[in-house]
Scaffold this motif. Structure first.
Motif, PDB file in Angstrom:
ATOM      1  N   ALA A   1       0.845  -1.201   0.000  1.00 17.61           N
ATOM      2  CA  ALA A   1       0.000   0.000   0.000  1.00 17.61           C
ATOM      3  C   ALA A   1       0.879   1.250   0.000  1.00 17.61           C
ATOM      4  N   ALA A   2       1.984   1.212   0.765  1.00 14.53           N
ATOM      5  CA  ALA A   2       2.912   2.350   0.786  1.00 14.53           C
ATOM      6  C   ALA A   2       3.616   2.517  -0.557  1.00 14.53           C
ATOM      7  N   GLU A   3       3.840   1.406  -1.224  1.00  9.91           N
ATOM      8  CA  GLU A   3       4.560   1.429  -2.502  1.00  9.91           C
ATOM      9  C   GLU A   3       3.659   1.824  -3.664  1.00  9.91           C
ATOM     10  N   ARG A   4       2.374   1.426  -3.604  1.00 13.52           N
ATOM     11  CA  ARG A   4       1.507   1.560  -4.778  1.00 13.52           C
ATOM     12  C   ARG A   4       0.272   2.435  -4.582  1.00 13.52           C
ATOM     13  N   GLY A   5      -0.028   2.810  -3.345  1.00 14.21           N
ATOM     14  CA  GLY A   5      -1.275   3.526  -3.074  1.00 14.21           C
ATOM     15  C   GLY A   5      -1.378   4.850  -3.809  1.00 14.21           C
ATOM     16  N   THR A   6      -2.589   5.181  -4.245  1.00 13.38           N
ATOM     17  CA  THR A   6      -2.842   6.440  -4.944  1.00 13.38           C
ATOM     18  C   THR A   6      -3.389   7.477  -3.958  1.00 13.38           C
ATOM     19  N   ASP A   7      -3.503   8.708  -4.430  1.00 11.53           N
ATOM     20  CA  ASP A   7      -4.078   9.764  -3.590  1.00 11.53           C
ATOM     21  C   ASP A   7      -5.511   9.404  -3.177  1.00 11.53           C
ATOM     22  N   ALA A   8      -6.251   8.784  -4.089  1.00 12.48           N
ATOM     23  CA  ALA A   8      -7.623   8.373  -3.764  1.00 12.48           C
ATOM     24  C   ALA A   8      -7.622   7.295  -2.681  1.00 12.48           C
ATOM     25  N   ASP A   9      -6.673   6.361  -2.761  1.00  9.73           N
ATOM     26  CA  ASP A   9      -6.532   5.329  -1.727  1.00  9.73           C
ATOM     27  C   ASP A   9      -6.224   5.967  -0.378  1.00  9.73           C
ATOM     28  N   HIS A  10      -5.341   6.960  -0.383  1.00 13.31           N
ATOM     29  CA  HIS A  10      -4.948   7.622   0.857  1.00 13.31           C
ATOM     30  C   HIS A  10      -6.142   8.331   1.498  1.00 13.31           C
ATOM     31  N   ALA A  11      -6.933   9.002   0.684  1.00 17.41           N
ATOM     32  CA  ALA A  11      -8.113   9.702   1.209  1.00 17.41           C
ATOM     33  C   ALA A  11      -9.098   8.709   1.817  1.00 17.41           C
ATOM     34  N   GLN A  12      -9.255   7.558   1.156  1.00 15.34           N
ATOM     35  CA  GLN A  12     -10.149   6.521   1.664  1.00 15.34           C
ATOM     36  C   GLN A  12      -9.666   6.005   3.017  1.00 15.34           C
ATOM     37  N   MET A  13      -8.360   5.774   3.157  1.00 13.85           N
ATOM     38  CA  MET A  13      -7.806   5.288   4.425  1.00 13.85           C
ATOM     39  C   MET A  13      -8.043   6.289   5.549  1.00 13.85           C
ATOM     40  N   ARG A  14      -7.855   7.563   5.250  1.00 12.76           N
ATOM     41  CA  ARG A  14      -8.077   8.609   6.243  1.00 12.76           C
ATOM     42  C   ARG A  14      -9.531   8.584   6.735  1.00 12.76           C
ATOM     43  N   ARG A  15     -10.464   8.420   5.804  1.00 12.00           N
ATOM     44  CA  ARG A  15     -11.887   8.356   6.187  1.00 12.00           C
ATOM     45  C   ARG A  15     -12.142   7.155   7.086  1.00 12.00           C
ATOM     46  N   LYS A  16     -11.505   6.032   6.780  1.00 17.60           N
ATOM     47  CA  LYS A  16     -11.705   4.808   7.562  1.00 17.60           C
ATOM     48  C   LYS A  16     -11.132   4.962   8.972  1.00 17.60           C
ATOM     49  N   VAL A  17      -9.990   5.644   9.102  1.00 14.03           N
ATOM     50  CA  VAL A  17      -9.404   5.880  10.423  1.00 14.03           C
ATOM     51  C   VAL A  17     -10.314   6.784  11.246  1.00 14.03           C
ATOM     52  N   ASP A  18     -10.876   7.811  10.619  1.00 15.94           N
ATOM     53  CA  ASP A  18     -11.815   8.696  11.321  1.00 15.94           C
ATOM     54  C   ASP A  18     -13.038   7.913  11.792  1.00 15.94           C
ATOM     55  N   ALA A  19     -13.500   6.957  10.966  1.00 18.16           N
ATOM     56  CA  ALA A  19     -14.662   6.140  11.333  1.00 18.16           C
ATOM     57  C   ALA A  19     -14.363   5.272  12.552  1.00 18.16           C
ATOM     58  N   ILE A  20     -13.120   4.790  12.668  1.00 19.37           N
ATOM     59  CA  ILE A  20     -12.725   3.993  13.839  1.00 19.37           C
ATOM     60  C   ILE A  20     -12.843   4.845  15.098  1.00 19.37           C
ATOM     61  N   LYS A  21     -12.341   6.061  15.045  1.00 21.64           N
ATOM     62  CA  LYS A  21     -12.371   6.944  16.218  1.00 21.64           C
ATOM     63  C   LYS A  21     -13.809   7.261  16.623  1.00 21.64           C
ATOM     64  N   GLN A  22     -14.670   7.455  15.630  1.00 22.23           N
ATOM     65  CA  GLN A  22     -16.073   7.758  15.925  1.00 22.23           C
ATOM     66  C   GLN A  22     -16.801   6.563  16.532  1.00 22.23           C
ATOM     67  N   ALA A  23     -16.350   5.353  16.187  1.00 23.95           N
ATOM     68  CA  ALA A  23     -17.023   4.138  16.674  1.00 23.95           C
ATOM     69  C   ALA A  23     -16.516   3.681  18.034  1.00 23.95           C
ATOM     70  N   GLN A  24     -15.423   4.269  18.524  1.00 19.93           N
ATOM     71  CA  GLN A  24     -14.847   3.798  19.778  1.00 19.93           C
ATOM     72  C   GLN A  24     -15.826   3.956  20.933  1.00 19.93           C
ATOM     73  N   GLY A  25     -15.910   2.900  21.749  1.00 21.79           N
ATOM     74  CA  GLY A  25     -16.908   2.848  22.813  1.00 21.79           C
ATOM     75  C   GLY A  25     -17.976   1.821  22.517  1.00 21.79           C
ATOM     76  N   ASN A  26     -18.137   1.479  21.247  1.00 26.36           N
ATOM     77  CA  ASN A  26     -19.064   0.420  20.821  1.00 26.36           C
ATOM     78  C   ASN A  26     -18.221  -0.664  20.157  1.00 26.36           C
ATOM     79  N   THR A  27     -18.007  -1.761  20.888  1.00 27.38           N
ATOM     80  CA  THR A  27     -17.041  -2.778  20.442  1.00 27.38           C
ATOM     81  C   THR A  27     -17.355  -3.315  19.055  1.00 27.38           C
ATOM     82  N   GLU A  28     -18.623  -3.667  18.806  1.00 37.07           N
ATOM     83  CA  GLU A  28     -18.977  -4.257  17.518  1.00 37.07           C
ATOM     84  C   GLU A  28     -18.783  -3.266  16.377  1.00 37.07           C
ATOM     85  N   GLU A  29     -19.206  -2.023  16.587  1.00 35.62           N
ATOM     86  CA  GLU A  29     -19.055  -1.002  15.548  1.00 35.62           C
ATOM     87  C   GLU A  29     -17.580  -0.686  15.303  1.00 35.62           C
TER      88      GLU A  29
END
Length: 252
Positions: free
Chosen positions: A115-143
């Motif tokens: 991913a570090a070798e081949r990821g595109t700017d679009a991939d990077h933006a998607q990963m950032r959104r997913k990390v933000d979603a993890i932080k928002q879900a913290q406190g609810n184990t399943e989510e």
């Protein structure tokens, strides 16, 4: 010299190959609904009968499934050999959870590297959104577990390796249960959630900065920490159970 006639491929077969390519690369994911036929026909610049024939061929192959009155979907379980029975056996075996962590060390580290070798700017933006979603879900184990697995799917997509991507997708239910179980144990150790977030940020930063070895190390450091904490919490539980057994024995 006699020349053989060059036959043109059938249009529906060309569409089949294009849709299969989209499924393989993750543009179309398991369980995802396809756009209506008229929209797809416009996008591919083909006739609706040719498109319909292609969809029927993919239904026959087991790649797509049609729901009465509900449209056409990518089949949810494309890798049946890794589906329900095996997932259930592995998920309910405590020892297999550590086997799965070892497996994740190998696969997630490799995905992070590519991913570090081949990821595109679009991939990077998607990963950032997913990390933000993890932080928002913290406190609810399943989510939170679901958000974490979604994040690793985005890393697999950024690796641009279809074998890795579909391996992760096929194991998603098992991975989610493993992550949820690990989270339950992590939450019992004060500050462990913040440490896990720090590791994840280091992983994302290494990928965004296109540092493959640093990304692999960040992935392995994170999983090593998870393994260390979960093992220690389980040992504490074991010691507690032994103490309770001794107390009951002394009272009897």
């Amino acid at each position: 010299m006699a020349y053989q006639r060059i036959s043109q491929p059938k249009l529906s077969d060309v569409i089949v190959k294009e849709l299969e390519k989209m499924v393989l690369e993750g543009s179309l994911k398991p369980g995802q609904k396809l756009p209506p036929e008229r929209e797809l026909a416009v996008q591919f610049e083909v006739s609706r009968p040719s498109l319909r024939e292609a969809i029927q061929k993919l239904e026959a192959k087991g790649v797509l499934t049609r729901r009465q009155g509900g449209g056409t979907y990518v089949k949810q379980q494309l890798w049946n050999s890794l589906s329900d029975p095996l997932v259930e056996l592995l998920a309910n075996n405590p020892e297999s959870q550590y086997d799965l962590l070892e497996f994740r060390h190998a696969t997630e580290g490799m995905m992070a590297f590519y991913a570090a070798e081949r990821g595109t700017d679009a991939d990077h933006a998607q990963m950032r959104r997913k990390v933000d979603a993890i932080k928002q879900a913290q406190g609810n184990t399943e989510e939170e577990a679901k958000a974490i697995v979604d994040f690793y799917c985005s890393v697999a997509e950024a690796s641009h390796n279809v074998a890795m991507l579909h391996l992760v997708l096929s194991l998603a239910p098992l991975l989610q249960r493993n992550v949820a179980e690990n989270l339950e144990l992590l939450y019992r150790r004060e500050g462990s959630s913040e440490v896990a977030n720090t590791h994840r940020e280091a992983l994302v930063n290494a990928i965004l900065q296109r540092q493959p070895e640093a990304a692999r190390k960040a992935s392995n450091d994170h999983l090593a920490y998870i393994e260390e904490v979960t093992l220690e919490v389980r040992r504490e539980d074991s010691r507690q159970r032994r103490s309770l057994r001794r107390m009951r024995s002394d009272l009897s």
